[in-house]
Design a protein around this motif. Structure first.
Motif, PDB file in Angstrom:
ATOM      1  N   VAL A  41       0.706  -1.085  -0.349  1.00  0.00           N
ATOM      2  CA  VAL A  41      -0.102  -0.256  -0.172  1.00  0.00           C
ATOM      3  C   VAL A  41       0.292   1.319  -0.392  1.00  0.00           C
ATOM      4  CG1 VAL A  41      -1.780   1.487   0.817  1.00  0.00           C
ATOM      5  CG2 VAL A  41      -2.152  -1.435   1.306  1.00  0.00           C
ATOM      6  N   PHE A  42       1.005   2.173  -1.055  1.00  0.00           N
ATOM      7  CA  PHE A  42       1.270   3.209  -1.247  1.00  0.00           C
ATOM      8  C   PHE A  42       0.317   4.100  -1.077  1.00  0.00           C
ATOM      9  CE2 PHE A  42       4.322   0.714  -3.290  1.00  0.00           C
ATOM     10  CZ  PHE A  42       5.363   0.746  -2.776  1.00  0.00           C
ATOM     11  N   CYS A  43       0.794   5.321   0.079  1.00  0.00           N
ATOM     12  CA  CYS A  43      -0.444   6.687   0.431  1.00  0.00           C
ATOM     13  C   CYS A  43       0.539   8.204  -0.321  1.00  0.00           C
ATOM     14  CB  CYS A  43      -0.570   6.097   1.984  1.00  0.00           C
ATOM     15  SG  CYS A  43      -1.704   5.055   2.032  1.00  0.00           S
ATOM     16  N   VAL A  44       0.131   8.540  -0.684  1.00  0.00           N
ATOM     17  CA  VAL A  44       0.804   9.652  -1.365  1.00  0.00           C
ATOM     18  C   VAL A  44       0.144  11.137  -1.291  1.00  0.00           C
ATOM     19  CG1 VAL A  44       1.553  11.572  -3.620  1.00  0.00           C
ATOM     20  CG2 VAL A  44       2.055   9.129  -2.853  1.00  0.00           C
ATOM     21  N   THR A  45       0.030  12.029  -0.205  1.00  0.00           N
ATOM     22  CA  THR A  45      -0.670  13.045   0.398  1.00  0.00           C
ATOM     23  C   THR A  45       0.004  14.475  -0.262  1.00  0.00           C
ATOM     24  OG1 THR A  45      -0.957  11.950   1.708  1.00  0.00           O
ATOM     25  CG2 THR A  45      -1.869  13.980   2.235  1.00  0.00           C
ATOM     26  N   LEU A  46      -0.560  15.208  -0.838  1.00  0.00           N
ATOM     27  CA  LEU A  46      -0.660  16.625  -1.227  1.00  0.00           C
ATOM     28  C   LEU A  46      -1.462  17.732  -0.959  1.00  0.00           C
ATOM     29  CD1 LEU A  46       0.760  15.329  -4.863  1.00  0.00           C
ATOM     30  CD2 LEU A  46       1.789  15.324  -3.227  1.00  0.00           C
TER      31      LEU A  46
END
Length: 591
Positions: free
Chosen positions: A435-440
């Protein structure tokens, strides 16, 4: 002041002694008459002795204090002289009346080659050492200087005895000393700092030149490597579509296509990483929508997932804001890197999920958007997760499974996320999935901001090439032949111009609406593609402002895309030309 106090004490003691002596004499004369008077006289004598001793003690103490003060002053003067002799600063004190010099530090002759006596006699002797005497402050400026204020200039002086040029920072102060105004001029040698500054500026210029050379090298490498790859892919595709290849040749052509694509991905990753490390990467602010970003990514990834029998689910329904201002290309690149890895490292029949949600507003103008890419693939061991973002790192499973890759994708992804001020988190378990989580933090678009054209997810087959006529600007004959052949197989007619000047002439000679689109290479002789596009847009031909101009170029960086749009082109398709990408662009621009 101390000497005055001593003199007063001595005078008072003398008066007291005279009085005591007179009284004592009178007492002696009366002693025969009164014995009690004799006793009093004895007490007075004792008192006089004590008073004299006290006076002598005070005089001696004051004398010692005065000597200590004078010694302290001498020490200070000696220390100041020692400091002045061993420093590169020159000190001059003069009065406002006629600028009469009262003090000159003795090191002035050593540093400037000017005699201290000459300066004491006339402060204008300093002018002889100045390279540009016009820098001297005017007399009225000096006189207008308030107490505690200062004037400061930087200028070059010549050491008269050696001819050496030195840079000085000269500061003029106005101070009040015991109520008397004085001017203090300090000349501080800044030659060494100036030389260091010059060296730093030279080093900075060299670094800039090196970065520019590296950027030019990367651009040329991208262009020069993509050009032959375009020929390889194009010829292989022509051979495939000819229908004359045997089964073995067809297999070879398929391998050529796959290997060319792998080589292209490798080149893209290496060049992109080099640009990031050299600080050449830049972000573009443009209006974009989450729906368009997700649809564009899905159009590329879903066919790959379907080819492996994988289930792909995308949920972008939760964010309350749909339009933002940011670098759409970079956001898409982040998602493509994560999703392509999920496809590669997930077994056939596996599941891949892209979830987009809004976590709330970081401020009234920004929303925090979280992109989550998850899969139930092979996963990663814990020790590899810790170094997954390091360049050229690949997991043991990927190597043993013969999965192709450069090991740069996640490094690039991390660099892009960091450049946008976001965060990326990884949770993976070997044999379970990742699981990869990117927050921008994306700026919420406001009404009136220009909206950038978005390529839709339409496929090549949705555009009908039959009966269409295109104008192709291409200086490479082989590339031109390939595109003419591929488009011709789909029913299109292509006219070829070898440079930008020729394409402008050919366009101007034809009536309005003659060409359905112009395919524009960028790096061409005589007139490049940017100049040619601007010339077409500036012409007075009826359709010059409406005809679709598409950049078909090996210059494939984000800056190249922006440069094409700024030059008046409508879209950018990188070489080697993917006909599906070209079909999507033509479907959007030409209907």
């Amino acid at each position: 002041m101390h000497r005055m106090r001593i003199l007063i004490a001595v005078a008072l003691g003398a008066v007291l002694l005279v009085g005591v002596f007179a009284g004592y004499t009178e007492l002696v004369e009366r002693v025969v008459y009164d014995e009690s008077v004799f006793a009093i006289a004895a007490l007075v004598g004792v008192f006089a002795v004590l008073a004299l001793a006290a006076i002598l003690f005070v005089v001696d103490k004051n004398k010692k204090r005065l000597n200590a003060k004078e010694l302290e002053i001498k020490y200070r003067e000696q220390l100041f002289g020692m400091l002045v002799d061993n420093t590169d600063d020159i000190y001059i004190m003069f009065s406002p009346e006629g600028f009469a010099v009262e003090y000159v530090s003795p090191n002035i002759e050593k540093l400037l080659g000017v005699s201290a006596d000459d300066v004491r006699h006339d402060i204008r002797a300093l002018v002889d050492s100045a390279v540009d005497p016009s820098c001297d402050p005017a007399a009225e400026d000096i006189e207008c200087l308030g107490e505690g204020e200062c004037l400061q200039i930087d200028r070059e002086r010549i050491r008269k005895n050696t001819g050496e040029r030195r840079w000085y920072q000269e500061t003029l102060y106005r101070e009040s000393i015991n109520g008397v105004d004085k001017y203090i001029l300090v000349l501080s040698d800044r030659t060494r700092e100036g030389m260091n500054s010059a060296r730093l500026e030279q080093a900075l210029a060299i670094a800039r030149s090196s970065n520019e050379a590296k950027s030019l090298f990367l651009a040329n490498m991208s262009h020069d490597i993509r050009t032959p790859i375009n020929a390889i892919v194009g010829m292989a595709r022509i051979a495939q579509e000819s229908g004359e290849a045997s089964e073995k040749v067809e297999s070879c052509l398929h391998t050529i296509m796959l290997s060319s694509q792998h080589l292209l991905n490798l080149i893209n990753d290496v060049l992109e990483m080099s640009r990031i490390e050299s600080g050449q990467m830049s972000l573009q602010e443009e209006r974009c929508t989450l729906d368009a970003i997700v649809e564009g990514v899905e159009a590329i990834i879903r066919p790959q997932a379907q080819a492996r029998g994988q289930k792909m689910r995308i949920d972008c329904s939760r964010p309350s804001h749909r339009e933002y201002t940011g670098d759409e290309l970079r956001i898409s690149q982040i998602l493509l890197n994560l999703l392509s890895n999920a496809v590669k490292y997930t077994q056939e029949g596996g599941a891949i999920v892209l979830d987009v949600r809004e976590l709330g507003q970081a401020s009234p103008s920004y929303a925090k958007i979280k992109f989550t890419v998850s899969d139930n693939g092979m996963g990663m061991p814990e020790e590899f997760v810790e170094r997954i973002f390091e360049p050229f790192e690949r997991s043991r499973q990927a190597s043993s499974s013969k999965i192709q890759g450069t090991g740069l994708g996640m490094s690039i992804t991390k660099a892009l996320v960091d450049a946008m001020g976001g965060t990326i988190e990884v949770d993976s378990k070997e044999g379970v999935g990742s699981v990869f989580c990117v927050t921008l933090d994306l700026r919420i678009a406001v009404a009136g901001e220009a909206e950038q054209p978005i390529d839709g997810p339409a496929s090549e087959d949705e555009y009908d090439y039959g009966g269409k006529r295109f104008l192709l600007a291409e200086d490479n004959e082989l590339n031109a032949e390939i595109l003419i052949e591929l488009l011709g197989l789909r029913g299109a007619e292509v006219e070829w111009a070898e440079n930008g000047e020729e394409v402008v002439r050919m366009f101007a000679e034809k009536p309005a609406g003659y060409y359905d689109a112009v395919f524009m290479d960028v790096m061409m002789p005589i007139m490049n593609g940017y100049e040619a596009a601007q010339a077409i847009r500036a012409s007075d031909i009826g359709c010059a402002h409406d005809v679709a101009i598409i950049a078909l170029t090996a210059n494939a960086f984000a800056e190249d895309v922006k440069a094409a749009l700024d030059a008046g082109m409508d879209a950018h398709v990188a070489k080697p030309v993917d006909l599906e990408d070209l079909g999507r662009v033509l479907c959007r621009l030409c209907g």
